[in-house]
Write a protein that holds these residues in place. Structure first.
Motif, mmCIF file in Angstrom:
data_model
loop_
_atom_site.group_PDB
_atom_site.id
_atom_site.type_symbol
_atom_site.label_atom_id
_atom_site.label_comp_id
_atom_site.label_asym_id
_atom_site.label_seq_id
_atom_site.Cartn_x
_atom_site.Cartn_y
_atom_site.Cartn_z
ATOM 1 N N LYS A 164 0.826 -1.209 0.000
ATOM 2 C CA LYS A 164 0.000 0.000 0.000
ATOM 3 C C LYS A 164 0.861 1.261 0.000
ATOM 4 C CE LYS A 164 -3.884 -2.285 2.293
ATOM 5 N NZ LYS A 164 -4.810 -2.300 3.448
ATOM 6 N N PHE A 165 1.805 1.310 -0.938
ATOM 7 C CA PHE A 165 2.673 2.470 -1.066
ATOM 8 C C PHE A 165 3.039 2.620 -2.538
ATOM 9 C CE2 PHE A 165 5.538 -1.112 -0.700
ATOM 10 C CZ PHE A 165 6.431 -0.874 -1.737
ATOM 11 N N THR A 166 3.571 3.779 -2.883
ATOM 12 C CA THR A 166 4.165 3.989 -4.200
ATOM 13 C C THR A 166 5.443 4.793 -4.004
ATOM 14 O OG1 THR A 166 2.835 6.000 -4.502
ATOM 15 C CG2 THR A 166 2.002 3.968 -5.485
ATOM 16 N N PRO A 167 6.425 4.610 -4.874
ATOM 17 C CA PRO A 167 7.620 5.454 -4.804
ATOM 18 C C PRO A 167 7.252 6.918 -5.030
ATOM 19 C CG PRO A 167 8.021 3.510 -6.149
ATOM 20 C CD PRO A 167 6.543 3.558 -5.890
ATOM 21 N N LYS A 168 8.213 7.802 -4.876
ATOM 22 C CA LYS A 168 7.952 9.232 -5.050
ATOM 23 C C LYS A 168 7.487 9.512 -6.476
ATOM 24 C CE LYS A 168 11.361 10.582 -1.574
ATOM 25 N NZ LYS A 168 12.647 11.266 -1.327
ATOM 26 N N ASP A 169 6.600 10.513 -6.588
ATOM 27 C CA ASP A 169 6.034 10.850 -7.895
ATOM 28 C C ASP A 169 7.106 11.129 -8.940
ATOM 29 O OD1 ASP A 169 3.531 10.546 -6.864
ATOM 30 O OD2 ASP A 169 3.053 12.679 -6.758
ATOM 31 N N ALA A 170 8.131 11.888 -8.547
ATOM 32 C CA ALA A 170 9.171 12.263 -9.505
ATOM 33 C C ALA A 170 9.907 11.032 -10.022
ATOM 34 C CB ALA A 170 10.148 13.236 -8.857
ATOM 35 N N GLU A 171 10.078 10.026 -9.159
ATOM 36 C CA GLU A 171 10.788 8.820 -9.572
ATOM 37 C C GLU A 171 9.950 7.999 -10.552
ATOM 38 O OE1 GLU A 171 11.547 7.414 -5.594
ATOM 39 O OE2 GLU A 171 13.657 7.985 -5.746
#
Length: 397
Positions: free
Chosen positions: A269-276
């Protein structure tokens, strides 16, 4: 086809009742326990456990009984019956320690340790592996039989280390390396020493170590190190690896890796940073991938950035002639100003990629004309679980 193999085949197609029937036809008691364990792990029913206990009761020799107890203990862990599982493992260890022959005792302790590791009890497994090594080393003389037992034990220790990303993995690798060195198998010892060095380097420099391996095309080694990362970092590195695999024409494997990354994010239930994520989207678009960037754009949390990415993807679809898909994506953009700009650009035809705010995207097949990587061994770790044989479960010495 052997009984255990038939069980695996039934499980692969979801025929759990059939797999149970096949398991019950296996004649050797320990192999039968292993077959039933595999059924239990995918078909957790009390009736399967009943058959395991019934099979265990029929084992009379001490080494087999000790190993059998540990297999049942592992099955109980899979049912979340921790207290019962610990009791069975303790009984197994106590029984194994009564075996008079140091060689046989060391082999059985190693089999029990392996089952502890497969139950995610890596610290306990490491301690018992150490005891098994010491026991085998205490055998009088250093016969070829003892050497063979030590090598088998080293392989079990190494496999256990390969399955965990915890700090215990380093201790397990070091123990396996020492066993190989004591048996004068220097090639295996050097291979593990390289693994140990890479893990220690990862602890010091972080993800950059994995990035360097991917850049050099060492995909298998990169995946092997990813398990030592935090889930969010691991997901990002898997995305980078998927891009590298697409770049080198290994589409099937790339899709597997991408799926692993998405599954990891879904479960955690997570995602890496938007920029990445945006960086991966741009990289994929540059090599002509369209479907995957669309999936990844949906993971970006920032509304404006998502809209910008969808605009670039719509443009990329238009450039390859899929105007219907391009317009459908553009219509779904939530930021009205970006949507209007993209729709206007799509109407503009040939100059679409030069519209303000819509960078040149998608490289077509030209960008993909790179030498195909010839390292075609199957990527390990998150790309596929090893196929166990009964020896890995603690088979009869």
């Amino acid at each position: 086809m052997k009984g255990v193999e038939k069980v695996a085949e039934r499980l692969r197609v979801g025929d759990y009742r059939g797999s149970l029937r096949e398991a019950l036809t296996v004649e050797d008691p320990l192999r039968k326990l292993v077959a039933l364990l595999r059924v239990l792990e995918e078909f957790p029913r009390e009736e399967v456990l009943y058959h395991m206990l019934e099979t265990l009761d029929g084992i009379g020799d001490t080494p087999g009984k000790a190993l059998g107890l540990s297999i049942v203990g592992r099955g109980l862990y899979s049912l979340d019956r921790e207290i019962d599982a610990e009791n069975y493992f303790e009984r197994a260890i106590q029984l194994a320690r009564r075996i008079r022959s140091p060689k046989l005792r060391g082999e059985v302790l190693g089999g029990i340790a392996r089952n502890l590791a497969r139950s995610d009890r890596y610290t306990d497994a490491y301690l018992l592996f150490c005891e098994a090594v010491e026991t085998l080393n205490s055998s009088r003389g250093f016969s070829s039989g003892v050497i063979s037992s030590l090598l088998k034990l080293a392989r079990l220790i190494e496999r256990s280390a390969d399955e965990t990303g915890s700090d215990v993995a380093l201790n397990l690798y070091r123990l396996a390396r020492d066993v190989y060195e004591s048996a004068h198998f220097q090639l295996q010892a050097r291979y593990l020493e390289e693994k140990i060095t890479l893990i220690e380097d990862l602890r010091k420099r972080g993800r950059r170590v994995i990035d360097e391996l991917i850049e050099k095309g060492e995909a298998s080694r990169a995946v092997g190190l990813m398990r030592f990362l935090e889930p969010e970092e691991r997901a990002l590195e898997l995305l980078k690896l998927a891009y590298w695999l697409f770049l080198h024409g290994r589409e099937g494997l790339a899709k597997e890796v991408l799926g692993d990354a998405l599954d990891l994010m879904l479960v955690g239930k997570f995602t890496p940073k938007d920029a990445e994520i945006a960086g991966i989207v741009h990289s994929l678009l540059r090599i002509g991938r369209l479907e995957e960037p669309l999936i990844l754009a949906g993971l970006v949390r920032d509304r404006k950035l998502t809209s910008e990415l969808l605009g670039e993807i719509a443009v990329a679809y238009a450039r390859v002639g899929d105007e219907g898909r391009a317009r459908a994506i553009a219509e779904g953009i939530s930021d009205e100003s970006i949507k209007n700009r993209v729709l206007k650009a799509l109407q503009g035809g040939e100059g679409v990629e030069h519209e303000q705010g819509l960078p040149l995207t998608g490289g077509g097949e030209g960008d993909r004309a790179l030498p195909e990587d010839d390292r075609r061994g199957k990527v390990q770790g998150t790309l596929g679980q090893e196929e166990d044989d009964s020896a890995g479960e603690g088979d009869a010495p």
